[in-house]
Motif scaffolding. Structure first.
Motif, short mmCIF file in Angstrom:
data_model
loop_
_atom_site.label_atom_id
_atom_site.label_comp_id
_atom_site.label_asym_id
_atom_site.label_seq_id
_atom_site.Cartn_x
_atom_site.Cartn_y
_atom_site.Cartn_z
N ARG A 96 -4.97 11.74 5.45
CA ARG A 96 -6.11 11.41 4.59
C ARG A 96 -5.96 12.06 3.22
O ARG A 96 -6.16 11.43 2.18
CB ARG A 96 -7.41 11.87 5.24
N GLY A 97 -5.65 13.36 3.21
CA GLY A 97 -5.53 14.07 1.95
C GLY A 97 -4.42 13.54 1.07
O GLY A 97 -4.58 13.40 -0.15
N LEU A 98 -3.27 13.23 1.67
CA LEU A 98 -2.13 12.75 0.90
C LEU A 98 -2.38 11.35 0.34
O LEU A 98 -2.05 11.05 -0.82
CB LEU A 98 -0.87 12.77 1.76
N MET A 99 -2.99 10.49 1.14
CA MET A 99 -3.28 9.14 0.66
C MET A 99 -4.37 9.14 -0.41
O MET A 99 -4.35 8.32 -1.32
CB MET A 99 -3.68 8.23 1.83
N HIS A 100 -5.31 10.05 -0.31
CA HIS A 100 -6.33 10.17 -1.36
C HIS A 100 -5.66 10.51 -2.69
O HIS A 100 -5.98 9.93 -3.73
CB HIS A 100 -7.34 11.26 -0.99
N TRP A 101 -4.72 11.43 -2.66
CA TRP A 101 -4.00 11.81 -3.88
C TRP A 101 -3.21 10.63 -4.42
O TRP A 101 -3.23 10.35 -5.63
CB TRP A 101 -3.08 12.99 -3.58
N ARG A 102 -2.52 9.91 -3.54
CA ARG A 102 -1.69 8.79 -3.99
C ARG A 102 -2.53 7.69 -4.63
O ARG A 102 -2.14 7.09 -5.64
CB ARG A 102 -0.92 8.21 -2.79
N GLY A 157 6.90 9.88 -1.12
CA GLY A 157 5.45 9.90 -1.26
C GLY A 157 4.85 11.24 -1.58
O GLY A 157 3.62 11.36 -1.68
N HIS A 158 5.70 12.26 -1.80
CA HIS A 158 5.20 13.61 -2.05
C HIS A 158 5.32 14.03 -3.52
O HIS A 158 5.00 15.17 -3.85
CB HIS A 158 5.93 14.62 -1.17
N MET A 159 5.78 13.13 -4.35
CA MET A 159 5.87 13.44 -5.78
C MET A 159 5.78 12.14 -6.56
O MET A 159 6.27 11.10 -6.11
CB MET A 159 7.18 14.16 -6.09
N LEU A 160 5.12 12.18 -7.71
CA LEU A 160 5.05 11.06 -8.63
C LEU A 160 5.71 11.48 -9.94
O LEU A 160 5.46 12.59 -10.43
CB LEU A 160 3.60 10.64 -8.87
N ARG A 161 6.53 10.61 -10.49
CA ARG A 161 7.22 10.94 -11.74
C ARG A 161 6.88 9.89 -12.79
O ARG A 161 6.94 8.69 -12.54
CB ARG A 161 8.73 10.99 -11.54
N GLY A 211 0.80 -1.22 0.00
CA GLY A 211 0.00 0.00 0.00
C GLY A 211 0.83 1.26 0.00
O GLY A 211 1.98 1.27 0.44
N PRO A 212 0.25 2.34 -0.50
CA PRO A 212 0.95 3.63 -0.53
C PRO A 212 1.31 4.12 0.87
O PRO A 212 0.58 3.86 1.83
CB PRO A 212 -0.07 4.56 -1.19
N TRP A 213 2.41 4.82 0.98
CA TRP A 213 2.81 5.44 2.23
C TRP A 213 3.47 6.77 1.91
O TRP A 213 3.87 7.03 0.77
CB TRP A 213 3.75 4.55 3.04
N ALA A 214 3.61 7.59 2.92
CA ALA A 214 4.30 8.88 2.73
C ALA A 214 4.84 9.36 4.07
O ALA A 214 4.22 9.13 5.11
CB ALA A 214 3.36 9.92 2.13
N PHE A 215 5.96 10.00 4.02
CA PHE A 215 6.55 10.60 5.22
C PHE A 215 5.84 11.92 5.49
O PHE A 215 5.76 12.80 4.63
CB PHE A 215 8.04 10.84 4.99
N PRO A 245 1.14 16.67 -5.06
CA PRO A 245 -0.18 16.57 -4.42
C PRO A 245 -1.08 17.74 -4.79
O PRO A 245 -0.65 18.88 -4.86
CB PRO A 245 0.16 16.58 -2.91
N ARG A 246 -2.34 17.41 -5.00
CA ARG A 246 -3.32 18.37 -5.47
C ARG A 246 -4.06 19.01 -4.30
O ARG A 246 -4.60 18.32 -3.44
CB ARG A 246 -4.32 17.65 -6.38
#
Length: 309
Positions: free
Chosen positions: A135-141, A160-164, A78-82, A174-175
């Motif tokens: 919640r907001g960051l995981m929704h974006w991911r 987890g704060h940028m997708l390339r 699953g997605p994760w982010a610092f 993130p939006r």
């Protein structure tokens, strides 16, 4: 017009985290903290957060230690982010939505997964901000796995704060969509509207709308009020802002002075709009309507306006 200042922070603000963004680009440090039993994880399951004591009227955010996360094996996929540092401990958001049922993953005493909007925070709590952040960051991911330019898969960067994009290498961040929300007032009365989207049939709230490209915040306030209610607005004054991760907004609160009184609603946006006196708004139940929820910036705009009249 008297300038009305925010009387206190809004719910979902006042984050206790040091986001320490420079560490996002240090894979060695991040790997060390992911494996650290003292690190904290904020689990998110299908846009819901882990909360304890909500039914008893004393809600408390629940963080899972790295040791428990490893024992319960909820850190595997699953997605994760610092998210940042809290009292010298790394904090990560972790999406466990792949589990059909999260209950077997966690001890019953830890709490339950709930929609943040159902939590009666009432007053600002720093921990509510952490849950909203996760919640907001995981929704974006979860919803931006593919490149919007060429359609190919994206790879996770910056902890987890940028997708390339794996093909065209476009970077995606993130939006957060800005929305204005305003209490329109004239003399001793304020304008509130009712939308079919509201959770309660009797609820009346402040007007709101999204900021459009090439538009100032003040212009957005005037345009939205005119479009939704037919009311022309003059002076616009800023009050405060509120993160609103439902799913990814920042609400920018204003007071707007009305130049007209005749209401002409847009039926696509509102079912009704009315002028309410301060006395009516201080006793909504007696007058047959309900105000917006206590954790919303809409309610804060109303309460601070009532306190100045």
């Amino acid at each position: 017009m008297t300038l009305i200042l925010a009387s206190r922070p809004n719910v979902y603000s006042s984050s206790p985290l040091d986001r320490i963004a420079t560490r996002r680009e240090d894979p060695g440090w991040i790997a060390e903290k992911l494996a650290d039993p003292e690190s904290l994880f904020v689990p998110v399951w299908r846009a819901k957060n882990l909360v304890r004591g909500n039914g008893e009227g004393n809600p408390e955010a629940v963080y899972v230690s790295g040791e428990m996360a490893h024992t319960l094996r909820i850190q595997e996929d699953g997605p994760w982010a610092f998210l940042g540092i809290l009292e010298d401990r790394a904090v990560f958001a972790l999406d466990i939505s792949a589990a059909e049922d999260p209950v077997p993953l966690l001890p019953e005493t830890l709490g339950s997964f709930v929609d943040l909007r159902s939590v009666g925070w009432g007053v600002p709590r720093p921990e509510a901000s952490v849950l909203a952040h996760a919640r907001g960051l995981m929704h974006w991911r979860q919803r931006h796995k593919f490149c919007s330019v060429c359609g190919n898969p994206c790879e996770v960067k910056s902890s987890g704060h940028m997708l390339r994009c794996t093909v065209c290498e476009t970077q995606h961040f993130p939006r957060t969509d800005p929305a204005v929300i305003m209490l329109v007032h004239r003399g001793d009365r304020a304008l509130l509207g009712h939308s079919s989207r509201f959770p309660r049939a009797t609820m009346y709230s402040t007007l709101a709308g999204f900021v459009e490209p090439g538009e100032t915040l003040e212009e957005a306030v005037r345009r939205e009020v005119l479009e939704e209610s037919g009311i022309a607005v003059g002076d616009v004054h800023y009050h405060s802002s509120q993160p609103w991760p439902f799913p990814g907004n920042i609400m920018l609160g204003f007071y707007a002075e009305a130049l007209s009184e005749q209401i002409t609603i847009d039926p696509e946006e509102l079912k009704d709009a009315r002028w309410f006196s301060r006395d009516e708004m201080r006793q909504p139940d007696r007058h047959g309507f309900a105000l917006p929820r206590a954790d919303s910036i809409a309610r804060r705009l109303i309460e601070d306006w009532l306190a100045h009249g």
